[in-house]
Every structure is written in structure tokens, then in C-alpha cells.
Scaffold this active site. Structure first.
Site, PDB file in Angstrom:
ATOM      1  N   GLU A 212       0.884  -1.170   0.000  1.00  0.00           N
ATOM      2  CA  GLU A 212       0.000   0.000   0.000  1.00  0.00           C
ATOM      3  C   GLU A 212       0.912   1.207   0.000  1.00  0.00           C
ATOM      4  O   GLU A 212       1.786   1.338   0.849  1.00  0.00           O
ATOM      5  CB  GLU A 212      -0.924  -0.031   1.218  1.00  0.00           C
TER       6      GLU A 212
ATOM      7  N   CYS B  47      -1.974   8.040   4.759  1.00  0.00           N
ATOM      8  CA  CYS B  47      -2.064   7.708   3.333  1.00  0.00           C
ATOM      9  C   CYS B  47      -3.425   8.095   2.774  1.00  0.00           C
ATOM     10  O   CYS B  47      -3.561   8.380   1.590  1.00  0.00           O
ATOM     11  CB  CYS B  47      -1.846   6.208   3.129  1.00  0.00           C
TER      12      CYS B  47
END
Length: 541
Positions: free
Chosen positions: A293, A327
Site C-alpha cells: 500500500e 495515506c
């Protein structure tokens, strides 16, 4: 050996404590912070059953008070990477053959240790080392990590229970084996829960792991490793090393027993890792699992029907919680011209109310950027915006690193929807707004989709259901986690499995069964009870 089919404890999301004035958890946390500030930690590497101290000590500092020393970690080199790989391979047979319920028990115990006796200490460590306020630490280091452990045990049991049908005279079954080799976990600074989940998810499924923490999170990683060991994790199952990324990669990605990587970090690094693995593919015994990720350029788009106060609150929380270092943090917003004046006013009210400072003052919503490198990188974007006639600084824009790495929550307004801060990941407390004509919603949806290479999170705000549905359709590939009338942050384990595609990663959904399935390799077994003794078939008669 397993002697039964076991029902695991039913997981429930850990309750988020309030830390309100007068609450017992607030007093416990303040005491833990005070104790941690006067205690210098000596953080060794954990390789096999050894605490390895190289003697090359590196200081650890709070980002909001960079003159203070929290302790030191012992930096490693290539020899420690090799030692960690050997320890992982040595522990593999024992760990892979341990009955799954005993592996589960270790991580269920770790969850109870974190939610109980270690709660204040782990929150204090996260607040001090990563500059988080009490709420941000609580939802991360305690609640999400505990949820990972408890829900992952449930997901593991479901995977093992998935078995094929059997025809008369035959018994078909599937073994969900750990991967052949070791797994490399490369973890980021911003979430203790991610740092804890990346090595433990493969380990739960029977793999042994080499874990490299970001330097700015070693203070917290050291405490997590102590908790794992207290929970009963055998030596060599997870090996924590403190080396640079290139040093680790040069050894790991050339090793024939490298079986997979569990990664969270930058897109550039992940692409380099993927390329390196590809170049060395003939070296490995198996095709490595690549799970990552890698960040995002997360969006908020409001329809003309949206509630401006709701939109403004989502921008404030989505962009500025944990200084925009998530994120999933909102980094670009598309607001229709019929709402912009109201949304702008509410955002300015919020920003004028926000207090910024150290973590010891619980009235501070906003704390420091993780380190000087990040501070300098974000500052470049701010200076560029101030000198560009296509951009207006609506709020913030100032920074100071005298005491700590502080950057004000910043709102930029741009006339150019392709302006650099609308496209590039900044990873800081900066959101750029583009105001579009309210009757051009469809065109703006397409603009949102094509502006960024990332596809992690995004949110649409609309009281018009047709508009919300249309946004969901047009932006189907623009976000792995899509929100309707909510900010694009705050995914909860077991509720919103997390991950994105495009340049945001492999979308293997941490906090779900999908992620754990990446750490096993199936073996199908067919057993025939009465085998045939004649090669001929009836059609041959």
C-alpha cells in the site's frame, strides 16, 4: 497437532476511550508520558533469541521537541540482515508446524496486553515518537492494532475452514500452507497499527518474518516487539532489524528463500522494489508475493446539493488530523461555486480554532511533522504556492522548525485543476481546493478520475442520491476506499477493509481475509479409499 475444529473468540472492534478530563485513562496516559520523557530507551535489534546491540547508537527525538532525546537505537548492517534471515529460516519448521490455535493464542494475548496493561505505555510511545494527539494514538496504536490481531484470528479460522467438496469414495481437502521461505515486512512511520500488522499477518499464517521499521518509528517498534515476546512469540518468528532500505534490499532481494514482501510506504520505493524482484526472479525458489500500500492523492468532491458545514468538517478532519500524514488524508477538494463561500467560511472558523503544539498539551488538535526531511519537502510546496499567481493561500502556509517540525494547517485555492499540489502527493497538512461550476458535476468527476495516478481513498458529498450514485460509477477505479458523505480517512478493521489500486498499491485489503490469503500457498490433497485395479473403462467393453 490440532485435536479439534475450534471456534475462536468472536472479534469486536476495540472501544475508543475518550481521555476526557477526569477520566482514569487520561491520568494513566499523562503519567506514562511523563515517565517516558525521563527514561532513555536503549533499543536493540531482535534477531532469533538475541537482543543485538551493534554499538552504533542513533538518537531518537520527538518531532515536536527535537532537542529532547527519547533514547537510542542500535543501527545494523548487512551482516544483521543475513543473521535475521537465517534466524527466520531456522524458526520456520517449528512455527509452521505449530497448531494454528496456538499461533492464534499468541496474538490474542498480545491484543489483550495492548488493550490492558500496555495501553497507556503504547499510546505514550506513539504520541512522543510520532507526534500524535491522544485520540490519534488511541485509534491507531491501541484500537486498530488490537482489531487487526483479533479479526485476523477470525479470518484465519475462516480460511482454514474453506474446503472443497468430495465425491463418493474420495476425500478432498486443502491445506493452507505458509509460503516457502521468509517474508520481509517493511513498515512506515505513521501508524503503529500498520507497523504491528505487516509482520504479524504473515506470521499468524505460519510464516517467519524479517521486519525493518522506519527509523522514525523504531521507538514504538521496540515496544511492540517487547509485547510480542511477552505474549509468547517464539524466537526467530519475527526478527526486527534497524538498517537502511538499500542495505536490506541488497541482501533480501537476492536471497533464494525470499518468499514475499508486506509493504507500506512510498510509490517510488515500491516500484523500485518490484523492479528489483523482477530482475532477480530466476533467483527465488518461488514467485514472491508482493503486497503493498503506497499512498494516495485522496479527494473530496462536493455536489451542489451537499451541506457546506458537513463538507467543511470533512475537509478539516480529513486533511489535518495527524498533520495530513495519513495515506488516506484528503489532499485535493472540488467544491461547486454555489457552496464555496460557505465552505470557506466554515473551514477558516475551524483553522482559527485549531491549536498547534506538543503532545503533552491535550488541547492541541495539531502536532508536528515527523522529521526535518519531511518538513523541508512540504515547505518547498508552500513556497512555490506563495509565488504562483494561479494559487491563493486561503489559510496557513507558515512553518517553523526551531523547536519542532511545525507546519500550519494550510488551504490553497487554485485556478488550475492540474496545479502541482492537486496532482502530487505531499504527505503533510496541505489541501488544495478547486472551485468548479455547479452545473459541471459530470465533467468534474472525470477530472477527478484523471488528475492523479493514485487510487486510495476518496469521498463524495451529496444530498442528491442520483449524484452520489453517478460519482460512485465514474470514480469506480479512482479509490479503493470510497466514502459517501464522510471524510476519506478512518477505515476500521472488519468494517472497511483498506487498500487502493493504480499507483496506490496492490489493493490486498488490510483488515480482511483477502490480505491473509496472500500469505498462504494451498496444497490440494485427494485421497481415494478403494483405488481401481483395472485400467479399462466400461466404454471399452
Amino acid at each position: 497437532m490440532a485435536t479439534g475444529f475450534f471456534n475462536v473468540p468472536i472479534p469486536k472492534n476495540e472501544l475508543v476511550l475518550s481521555y476526557a478530563p477526569g477520566s482514569p485513562e487520561r491520568d494513566d496516559l499523562l503519567n506514562a508520558i511523563a515517565e517516558a520523557r525521563v527514561t532513555e530507551v536503549d533499543a536493540p535489534m531482535y534477531i532469533g533469541g538475541e537482543e543485538v546491540r551493534s554499538g552504533r547508537k542513533v538518537a531518537m527525538h520527538p518531532p515536536h521537541d527535537h532537542q529532547h532525546v527519547l533514547g537510542y537505537f542500535h543501527a545494523g548492517d548487512a551482516s544483521h540482515v543475513k543473521q535475521a534471515i537465517n534466524a527466520a529460516l531456522s524458526a520456520k519448521e517449528m512455527w509452521a508446524n505449530m497448531s494454528w490455535e496456538h499461533r492464534a493464542s499468541i496474538f490474542l494475548r498480545a491484543a489483550d496486553l495492548i488493550s490492558g496493561p500496555y495501553r497507556a505505555k503504547l499510546n505514550a510511545a506513539t504520541m512522543l515518537a510520532q507526534s500524535k494527539n491522544p485520540y490519534q494514538a488511541e485509534i491507531d496504536a491501541v484500537c486498530e492494532l488490537v482489531d487487526f490481531f483479533r479479526f485476523n484470528v477470525q479470518f484465519m479460522s475462516e480460511i482454514y475452514a474453506e474446503q472443497p467438496e468430495s465425491s463418493p469414495g474420495v476425500w478432498n481437502r486443502v491445506e493452507h500452507r505458509p509460503l516457502e521461505g521468509f517474508v520481509f515486512a517493511l513498515t512506515p512511520f505513521n501508524f503503529a497499527s500498520i507497523a504491528g500488522n505487516l509482520p504479524t499477518a504473515p506470521a499468524l499464517m505460519g510464516n517467519t518474518v524479517v521486519w525493518k521499521s522506519a527509523n522514525s518509528a523504531i521507538y514504538t517498534a521496540n515496544l511492540l516487539m517487547q509485547i510480542f515476546r511477552e505474549a509468547g512469540l517464539p524466537d526467530g518468528v519475527i526478527n526486527l532489524i534497524y538498517v537502511s532500505g538499500p542495505v536490506a534490499g541488497d541482501v533480501i532481494f537476492k536471497h533464494p528463500d525470499f518468499a514475499g514482501i508486506h509493504y507500506t510506504g512510498s510509490t517510488g520505493v515500491f516500484q523500485h522494489i518490484w523492479k528489483t524482484i523482477g530482475e532477480n526472479i530466476a533467483t527465488f525458489k518461488t514467485y514472491p508475493r508482493i503486497v503493498g500500500e503506497t499512498g494516495g492523492k485522496d479527494f473530496i468532491i462536493a455536489h451542489r446539493s451537499a451541506d457546506p458545514k458537513v463538507v467543511a468538517t470533512a475537509i478539516t478532519r480529513g486533511a489535518f488530523e495527524y498533520q495530513g500524514q495519513k495515506c488516506s488524508a484528503a489532499s485535493r477538494a472540488y467544491i461547486p461555486d454555489n457552496l464555496w463561500d460557505d465552505v470557506k467560511g466554515y473551514i477558516l472558523d475551524d483553522i482559527n480554532d485549531i491549536k498547534m503544539g506538543g503532545i503533552e498539551d491535550f488541547s492541541n488538535f495539531f502536532n508536528a511533522i515527523i522529521d526535518e526531511k519531511a518538513f523541508d519537502s512540504i515547505s518547498v510546496y508552500l513556497e512555490g504556492a506563495k509565488s504562483d499567481d494561479q494559487v491563493e493561500v486561503i489559510a496557513g502556509g507558515n512553518c517553523d522548525k526551531t523547536t519542532g517540525y511545525f507546519i500550519e494547517p494550510t488551504v490553497l485555492l487554485t485556478k488550475d485543476p492540474q496545479y502541482i499540489t492537486m496532482c502530487e502527493e505531499i504527505f503533510g497538512p496541505v489541501i488544495t481546493v478547486y472551485v468548479y461550476k455547479a452545473d459541471e458535476f459530470e465533467e468534474t468527476l472525470k477530472l477527478v478520475d484523471r488528475t492523479s495516478p493514485y487510487a486510495l481513498t476518496g469521498a463524495v458529498f451529496s444530498l442528491d442520491r442520483n449524484a452520489a450514485e453517478r460519482a460512485s460509477q465514474v470514480l469506480v477505479n479512482a479509490a479503493g476506499n470510497f466514502y459517501i458523505n464522510d471524510k476519506p480517512t478512518g477505515a476500521v478493521v472488519g468494517q472497511q477493509p483498506f487498500g487502493g489500486a493504480r499507483a496506490s498499491g496492490t489493493n490486498d485489503k488490510a483488515g480482511s481475509k483477502l490480505n491473509l490469503q496472500r500469505w498462504v500457498s494451498q496444497r490440494t490433497i485427494k485421497e481415494t479409499f478403494v483405488p481401481p485395479t483395472d485400467y479399462r473403462y466400461p466404454f471399452m467393453e
